[in-house]
Motif scaffolding. Structure first.
Motif, short mmCIF file in Angstrom:
data_model
loop_
_atom_site.label_atom_id
_atom_site.label_comp_id
_atom_site.label_asym_id
_atom_site.label_seq_id
_atom_site.Cartn_x
_atom_site.Cartn_y
_atom_site.Cartn_z
N THR A 136 0.73 -1.26 0.05
CA THR A 136 -0.07 -0.18 -0.03
C THR A 136 0.83 1.07 -0.07
O THR A 136 0.63 2.16 -0.77
CB THR A 136 -1.01 0.05 1.15
N ALA A 137 2.01 1.20 0.73
CA ALA A 137 2.97 2.33 0.85
C ALA A 137 3.68 2.64 -0.44
O ALA A 137 3.58 3.49 -0.75
CB ALA A 137 3.85 2.19 1.98
N ALA A 140 1.37 4.04 -3.19
CA ALA A 140 1.31 5.61 -2.93
C ALA A 140 2.32 6.32 -3.57
O ALA A 140 2.23 7.24 -4.07
CB ALA A 140 1.03 5.94 -1.84
N LEU A 141 3.43 5.68 -3.91
CA LEU A 141 4.58 6.35 -4.64
C LEU A 141 4.52 6.07 -6.31
O LEU A 141 3.89 5.08 -6.76
CB LEU A 141 5.96 5.74 -4.21
N ALA A 142 4.89 7.02 -7.07
CA ALA A 142 4.63 6.86 -8.47
C ALA A 142 5.32 5.63 -9.20
O ALA A 142 4.52 5.07 -9.79
CB ALA A 142 5.07 8.24 -9.18
N GLY B 97 1.29 7.65 -10.74
CA GLY B 97 1.99 6.60 -11.34
C GLY B 97 2.10 6.53 -12.73
O GLY B 97 2.95 6.92 -13.48
N THR B 443 0.20 5.91 4.70
CA THR B 443 -0.19 4.64 4.42
C THR B 443 -1.55 4.16 5.11
O THR B 443 -2.53 3.77 4.59
CB THR B 443 0.86 3.65 4.73
#
Lengths: 295, 457
Positions: A136-137, A140-142, B97, B443
């Motif tokens: 999940t963490a 969240a990053l691209a 993303g 998170t």
């Protein structure tokens, strides 16, 4: 009176204390016995019967707190019959017998399929991810990894599984179908919605192990075993449809027949794989096996 | 106004990281590189993503609307240059993303020319009705350029309830390294001021404050002089604020300047305040007076690993790689590319990520700096020192929330007000045990959002 004092006097202090406690205990026992009969709350005996039938795993797949919660709920609302995934058809039919219900034939049990087959070596990484080791963490990053659709391999699903049926093997979450009960907790835990609960009509099911909606060029750049949406499988078997640069399997139309085998063998990236208890290991992609033959 | 013990206007708590603005603060805004392909992302704002209004192979004009949607909270996107639509495909996005984008091949890959803005001699914001201003701003696709990307037309819409009494202009630029807003205030002062007055006219605020940190005395003077030039009738005040992070967070700014507190879980309009960034103000002036859509912005390319750091005027959609190449390229020293500043910026791995309406800076950090930052060192156990509590500008208890999330106790995290966290990163910055506090809280918020979606009632 004199006699009583005499008797009491004859008993030493310790014995006296013991006798008093015994007497008190007797009195309270009688009070409790009467109270338990007088203040009795009638309990539906079926709750205990249903609870006994359930698998006692308290997995929460039904949406109720533990098996006893589900037992109460299913008696109140018989429509919930069949919600117990680990118990399956067996538990459902036994509960139906207890509740004097007739159940229609239930479909095949559902099992999870991870829609990714790329191991660490198959994937492209632009940079090293050093953040919190959780899918999940990282999601969240691209760009924790180049592919935005594939398995991240930090094991959020593994932590969600109560049956030790999921393991991250070489960067890919892999289901152990001998241990899986089909509770669906992994499917809810995946931040990329990669895990689909599929009705297993056969022991092994064929699937497209990819969710990438990138065009073919980008998919190839990001992953050696991604679906490039070429459509070869759809030409072989009508169980496959291609839309949005991605092939999909229609599980209702699937049967282990020659056409589907041909589609699996034709797939240039080897993304069509079998999953299940006795599934063969996935095939190497064409480019890779050609390279191996050369080398 | 809230002040500290030295009488400087500020909020309570926060941190003061090394400013590192010397790299670019004296670099005037210059045109950026010309590129062979621009990727215009269809989701550059908070709200519904745009739908592409062009097809592959179409020829587009500079400033043509190429993506829009009908939702209320949305901002259209425009083609920055004339060219051909190469394809509609997924492109890297600094937050999402991958995101649907329109790739445009410019007719001539020339460097952009700096826009000329001259304030009309008879400029008077009252000649535009609030509705006119709002419509022009929406058509121009304006979003908050400070980072959050909330559509500006929604923010400044007239007749909103409750009525707006104050317009706060955010010129703090509290993030280390970034200087694009500072240069805007120095060089495009009249344009910024015109935009502020138009925004004030639109939202009907009676008071206007421009908050600037006291490490930018030149900007405070320049804006002050411009207000004086604009003459009577301008009730605009410049407020010098203590240099402290996150002074530019809107909740902190409101607290510092007005002494008011935005309710937890609420937004500034609930207490009648509108906060806009100085870059947004400049864009408002462009949109209303010249009908220029938001297609270019000033980006600070900076960091110790950049040879030619500076402030560049670039078309939106320019890949970060081209910008870095233009500034001397990726050097041996470069280790991490951050979109935005080092405190709240987003690390990006794909250098093809295009500049969006909200990206004010590209910061390239060196290996040594990352070693100094927390994430490469090992995380150890919490020593209960309470430093995160001392710096949290929202008065939260970051360590308790983070540990609750780590143990998957989301209800406990909620009881410590996890959703009130503004993710400024102060707690992670000071933590001596190198715990990724902000990361865990972020998170946890995602876990909560998923839970709400998966389990109705």
């Amino acid at each position: 009176m004199i006699m009583l004092t005499g008797v009491l006097g004859a008993i030493s202090g310790v014995w006296l204390a013991g006798l008093i406690m015994l007497g008190l205990g007797l009195v309270f026992a009688i009070v409790l016995l009467v109270a338990s009969e007088k203040l009795k709350v009638p309990v539906d005996p079926r709750i205990t019967q249903v609870y006994e039938v359930l698998p006692h795993l308290d997995c929460g797949a039904c949406g109720y707190p533990g098996c006893s919660g589900y037992a109460k709920a299913v008696i109140a609302n018989p429509e919930l019959l069949g919600q117990c995934a680990p118990g399956g058809a067996d538990a459902a039919s036994r509960i139906a017998a207890i509740l004097n219900l007739r159940i229609s034939a239930s479909g095949p049990a559902k099992r999870p399929i991870v829609h990714c087959r790329a191991h660490t070596a198959d994937r492209t990484y632009f940079a090293q991810y050093q953040g919190i080791p959780s899918c999940t963490a990282a999601n969240a990053l691209a760009n924790a990894q180049a592919c935005k659709f594939g398995c991240l391999g930090f094991g959020d699903c593994v932590r969600a599984c109560k049956f030790d049926a999921l393991h991250v093997i070489d960067g890919l979450s892999t289901v152990d179908y001998t241990k899986c009960t089909g509770c669906g907790a992994c499917s809810k835990a995946c931040p990329r919605n990669l895990i689909e609960m599929v009705p297993f009509s056969y022991e092994n099911m064929m699937t497209v192990a990819c969710r990438s909606r990138e065009n073919g060029k980008s998919t190839r750049a990001f992953c050696q075993v991604g679906c490039i949406g070429c459509g070869l499988c759809a030409k072989q078997s009508e169980a496959f449809t291609v839309a949005d640069n991605l092939a999909r399997m229609d599980y209702a139309k699937y049967a282990p027949c020659g056409e589907n085998e041909a589609a699996m063998n034709k797939c240039p990236t080897g993304v069509i794989v079998c999953r299940g208890k006795t599934a063969p290991p996935p095939r190497e992609p064409k480019a890779k096996s050609a390279e191996a033959a050369k080398g | 106004m809230a002040t500290d013990s030295h009488g400087r206007t500020t909020f309570s708590r926060g941190v003061h990281p090394p400013e590192s603005k010397h790299l670019t603060e004296d670099r005037p805004i210059e045109p950026g590189p010309g590129v062979a392909e621009l990727s215009i992302l269809l989701s550059q704002h908070i709200g519904a993503p745009c739908q592409a209004a062009v097809k592959k192979g179409d020829l587009v004009q500079a400033g043509q609307k190429i993506g829009e949607c009908q939702a209320f909270v949305c901002a259209p996107v425009h083609a920055p240059v004339a060219g051909k639509v190469k394809e509609l495909a997924l492109r890297p996005h600094p937050v999402l993303g991958r995101c649907q984008a329109i790739a445009i091949e410019p007719q001539e890959p020339a460097s952009p020319t700096l826009p000329s803005f001259s304030l009309p001699a008879d400029f008077d914001p009252t000649r535009h009705t609030p509705q006119e201003i709002c419509e022009a701003v929406r058509d121009a696709g304006l979003v908050g350029m400070g980072g959050a990307g909330f559509p500006t037309s929604v923010k400044i819409q007239p007749d909103a309830k409750p009525p707006k009494h104050t317009l706060l202009v955010n010129g703090c630029e509290c993030e280390p390294y970034i200087t694009c807003d500072y240069r805007l205030m120095l060089e495009w002062t009249d344009q910024v001021l015109a935009g502020i007055r138009l925004a004030q006219r639109a939202c009907g605020a009676s008071k206007v404050f421009i908050g600037v940190e006291d490490n930018k005395p030149k900007a405070i003077d320049a804006v002050g002089a411009a207000i004086k030039r604009a003459g009577s009738g301008s009730d605009i005040r410049v407020v010098s604020l203590q240099t402290k992070y996150p002074q530019g967070g809107e909740r902190q700014l409101i607290n510092a300047v007005l002494g008011q507190t935005v309710p937890t879980g609420g937004i500034p309009p609930m207490i009648g305040v509108v906060v806009i960034n100085v870059a947004t103000a400049a864009a408002i002036a462009d949109a209303v007076l010249y009908h220029r859509p938001l297609t270019h912005r000033v980006v600070t390319v900076t960091g110790e690993a950049i040879a030619k750091a500076g402030n560049y005027y670039v078309p939106i959609g320019t890949p970060v790689e081209a910008l870095i190449e233009f500034c001397g390229g990726v050097t041996e020293k470069s280790a991490k590319v951050v979109m935005g500043g080092p405190m709240m910026g987003l690390a990006i791995a794909d250098l093809n990520t295009p500049i969006t309406k909200t990206s004010g800076a590209v910061t390239v950090l060196t290996r040594r700096q990352i070693g100094q930052a927390k994430f490469e060192r090992r995380q150890t156990a919490c020593i209960r020192c309470g430093r995160c509590l001392e710096v949290c500008p929202e008065n939260l208890s970051p360590t308790r929330i983070a540990h609750a999330v780590r143990s998957n106790l989301l209800d406990v995290a909620q009881s410590y007000f996890i959703s009130a966290c503004i993710e400024c990163g102060c707690c992670s910055y000071v933590c001596p045990a190198n715990i990724e506090l902000t990361g865990y809280i972020k998170t946890g918020k995602i876990f909560l959002a998923r839970q709400r979606k998966k389990m109705p009632a």
